[in-house]
Enzyme design. Structure first.
Site, PDB file in Angstrom:
ATOM      1  N   THR A   1       0.862  -1.167   0.000  1.00 11.62           N
ATOM      2  CA  THR A   1       0.000   0.000   0.000  1.00 11.62           C
ATOM      3  C   THR A   1       0.898   1.216   0.000  1.00 11.62           C
ATOM      4  OG1 THR A   1      -1.413  -1.259   1.537  1.00 11.62           O
ATOM      5  CG2 THR A   1      -2.003   1.027   1.173  1.00 11.62           C
TER       6      THR A   1
ATOM      7  N   GLY B   1      -9.818  -4.184   0.181  1.00 13.54           N
ATOM      8  CA  GLY B   1      -9.049  -4.111   1.414  1.00 13.54           C
ATOM      9  C   GLY B   1      -9.348  -2.860   2.206  1.00 13.54           C
ATOM     10  N   ASP B   2      -8.428  -2.511   3.085  1.00 14.61           N
ATOM     11  CA  ASP B   2      -8.646  -1.396   3.999  1.00 14.61           C
ATOM     12  C   ASP B   2      -8.382  -0.033   3.379  1.00 14.61           C
ATOM     13  OD1 ASP B   2      -5.672  -0.332   5.179  1.00 14.61           O
ATOM     14  OD2 ASP B   2      -5.715  -2.257   4.167  1.00 14.61           O
TER      15      ASP B   2
ATOM     16  N   THR C   1      -1.501   0.176   6.479  1.00 14.21           N
ATOM     17  CA  THR C   1      -0.972  -0.753   5.486  1.00 14.21           C
ATOM     18  C   THR C   1      -0.868  -2.134   6.113  1.00 14.21           C
ATOM     19  OG1 THR C   1       0.943  -1.281   4.095  1.00 14.21           O
ATOM     20  CG2 THR C   1       1.383  -0.083   6.122  1.00 14.21           C
TER      21      THR C   1
ATOM     22  N   GLU D   1      -2.211  -6.342   6.081  1.00 14.82           N
ATOM     23  CA  GLU D   1      -3.311  -7.229   5.707  1.00 14.82           C
ATOM     24  C   GLU D   1      -4.631  -6.501   5.945  1.00 14.82           C
ATOM     25  OE1 GLU D   1      -2.557 -11.618   6.538  1.00 14.82           O
ATOM     26  OE2 GLU D   1      -1.328 -10.664   8.075  1.00 14.82           O
ATOM     27  N   GLY D   2      -5.233  -6.046   4.854  1.00 11.84           N
ATOM     28  CA  GLY D   2      -6.377  -5.158   4.938  1.00 11.84           C
ATOM     29  C   GLY D   2      -7.552  -5.693   5.721  1.00 11.84           C
TER      30      GLY D   2
END
Length: 303
Positions: free
Chosen positions: A171, A201-202, A222, A224-225
């Site tokens: 990210t 993802g996030d 950033t 693992e979303g």
């Protein structure tokens, strides 16, 4: 108020050979992004402009997993997410599953300023891009040799379980404080290598991978979303700061303590209204850089 500050990240993850082989280029990319954002702030520009242009620099850099260097999903396609938020008035804009848009962060700001919505995805986001003549590129523009090699490698793995073990992600993001005392955050990503089509993802989720509030801080996440979403990481850090926890302590608590049960890999950069930085991660590396009125540019990749 005349303090200014900006921080950027280029992703938190395990260490990997491509990073080691191109360390100098990654550092130069981070420096270029910081210089761009800081120059905007020095001239009295807004934190919102600073984070948007800083993230766009990283989206244009093929080394980073956003924009031109985006990861490929399991069908060999690029689907990008981005978001931006203003701490002054809590306005925000997000886009997901975007293809062919050169700089998704610009599109996220258009969603914030030119529509009544916060979040647009897929063809709806692309219609806004076309309406406002956002720069478009062919799909081949976004596929770098490195990301294509990763796609081929992962597709040779025999089972979905094997693929899930390969935590290839990334990210980019920025947070900033301007001379007027306003905060802003922006985040952008090309997603997770070999993920399912349509995975979100996030990075485009306000409150998870992107959040800004003048009363507390600005945060970009950033890692693992899925874990940043489930822990609402950005907003949680903001609330802790609002309730008088020091910024660095809030970042460390959310990343290292509050998150223990889920045990996912993640990192954050943050800045508050005093120009203090908070940087925390539980991964082997997080590419990050920062600069303020009282601190010269700092760049870190491994430690």
């Amino acid at each position: 108020m005349d303090k200014i500050a900006i921080a950027v990240h280029g992703g938190a993850s395990e260490n990997y050979s491509f990073l080691q082989e191109h360390q100098k280029e990654f550092e130069e990319g981070m420096a270029q992004a910081i210089k761009k954002g800081y120059s905007i702030l020095e001239k009295g520009g807004s934190a919102l402009d600073a984070v948007e242009e800083t993230v766009a620099i990283l989206e244009d850099n093929p080394l980073f997993n956003a924009g031109r260097g985006s990861a490929l999903n399991c069908q060999g396609e690029v689907e990008m997410d981005a978001s931006i938020m203003s701490g002054k008035d809590l306005r925000a804009g997000s886009v997901s599953m975007v293809r062919t848009v050169k700089n998704p962060v610009h599109l996220a700001r258009l969603v914030m300023e030119k529509t009544r919505h916060v979040f647009l995805s897929g063809y709806g986001a692309l219609e806004i891009a076309k309406k406002h003549e956002v720069e478009i590129e062919a799909e081949s523009y976004f596929i770098t040799p490195y990301q294509y090699e990763m796609y081929q490698t992962l597709n040779r793995l025999e089972t979905l379980e094997d693929i899930q073990k390969k935590k290839l992600k990334g990210t980019v993001g920025a947070v900033a404080l301007d001379m007027q005392g306003n905060l802003a955050a922006a985040t952008s990503t090309g997603g997770t290598s070999n993920c399912l089509p349509g995975r979100i993802g996030d990075s485009c989720v306000i409150g998870a991978g992107c959040y800004a509030n003048n009363t507390s801080c600005a945060v970009s996440g950033t890692g693992e979303g899925e874990y940043l979403i489930r822990n609402v990481v950005g907003h949680t850090i903001s609330m802790m700061v609002e309730f008088d926890m020091p910024l660095q302590e809030a970042c460390d608590y959310v990343i290292h303590e509050r998150h223990k049960q889920l045990n996912g890999e993640m990192g954050v950069i943050a800045v508050n209204k005093h120009g203090d930085f908070g940087i925390s991660f539980n991964t082997e590396i997080m590419k990050r850089a920062w600069q303020s009125s009282s601190q010269k540019m700092q760049i870190r990749l491994f430690d």
